[in-house]
Design a protein around this motif. Sequence first.
Motif, mmCIF file in Angstrom:
data_model
loop_
_atom_site.group_PDB
_atom_site.id
_atom_site.type_symbol
_atom_site.label_atom_id
_atom_site.label_comp_id
_atom_site.label_asym_id
_atom_site.label_seq_id
_atom_site.Cartn_x
_atom_site.Cartn_y
_atom_site.Cartn_z
ATOM 1 N N ALA A 68 0.817 -1.211 0.000
ATOM 2 C CA ALA A 68 0.000 0.000 0.000
ATOM 3 C C ALA A 68 0.851 1.262 0.000
ATOM 4 O O ALA A 68 0.489 2.253 -0.628
ATOM 5 C CB ALA A 68 -0.922 0.007 1.217
ATOM 6 N N THR A 69 1.984 1.258 0.704
ATOM 7 C CA THR A 69 2.768 2.479 0.855
ATOM 8 C C THR A 69 4.024 2.503 0.011
ATOM 9 O O THR A 69 4.500 3.579 -0.337
ATOM 10 C CB THR A 69 3.190 2.673 2.322
ATOM 11 O OG1 THR A 69 4.063 1.614 2.709
ATOM 12 C CG2 THR A 69 1.976 2.716 3.232
ATOM 13 N N GLY A 70 4.600 1.341 -0.257
ATOM 14 C CA GLY A 70 5.850 1.291 -1.001
ATOM 15 C C GLY A 70 7.049 1.656 -0.143
ATOM 16 O O GLY A 70 8.158 1.806 -0.657
ATOM 17 N N GLN A 71 6.854 1.797 1.141
ATOM 18 C CA GLN A 71 7.963 2.171 2.022
ATOM 19 C C GLN A 71 8.798 0.929 2.357
ATOM 20 O O GLN A 71 8.275 -0.057 2.863
ATOM 21 C CB GLN A 71 7.434 2.809 3.307
ATOM 22 C CG GLN A 71 6.731 4.126 3.066
ATOM 23 C CD GLN A 71 6.210 4.722 4.360
ATOM 24 O OE1 GLN A 71 6.405 4.176 5.429
ATOM 25 N NE2 GLN A 71 5.526 5.846 4.233
ATOM 26 N N PRO A 72 10.100 1.004 2.106
ATOM 27 C CA PRO A 72 10.961 -0.165 2.320
ATOM 28 C C PRO A 72 11.103 -0.564 3.795
ATOM 29 O O PRO A 72 11.528 -1.661 4.091
ATOM 30 C CB PRO A 72 12.302 0.236 1.738
ATOM 31 C CG PRO A 72 12.243 1.684 1.497
ATOM 32 C CD PRO A 72 10.815 2.110 1.484
ATOM 33 N N ARG A 73 10.721 0.297 4.714
ATOM 34 C CA ARG A 73 10.873 -0.052 6.137
ATOM 35 C C ARG A 73 10.021 -1.274 6.492
ATOM 36 O O ARG A 73 10.341 -2.015 7.400
ATOM 37 C CB ARG A 73 10.526 1.124 7.031
ATOM 38 C CG ARG A 73 9.063 1.475 7.025
ATOM 39 C CD ARG A 73 8.786 2.682 7.894
ATOM 40 N NE ARG A 73 7.402 3.077 7.694
ATOM 41 C CZ ARG A 73 6.622 3.495 8.641
ATOM 42 N NH1 ARG A 73 7.087 3.618 9.867
ATOM 43 N NH2 ARG A 73 5.384 3.829 8.386
#
Length: 104
Positions: A68-73
């Motif tokens: 959903a966010t594409g954030q690698p964290r």
Amino acid sequence: MRLRRVWLGLSALALATVLLNVALVLLIQRAHTQAVGAQAQRQLAQGLTAELQQEAEQLASLARSYAATGQPRYLWTATATSWPSAPAKGSAGRPSSRPPTGRR
């Protein structure tokens, strides 16, 4: 003489009954021990199943968050919380422990 034969016959019957009872008690004890062992193994399997289900739900949640966010964290968190496992035969092992650099 006849009383002696009857006495010997009843004594032999009583001895056979006692031996049969001992054999049955030993079989029952063995079955009980096996049942206790099976119960312990079942409880262990249920605990591992619950733990695996919780881990799978957590990883699915992290994957949804990443999608959903594409954030690698979220990928880094998923890698850090995964169970350590031995690499399969012929595989290169676990992926790098560095966080991904970005979205592809």
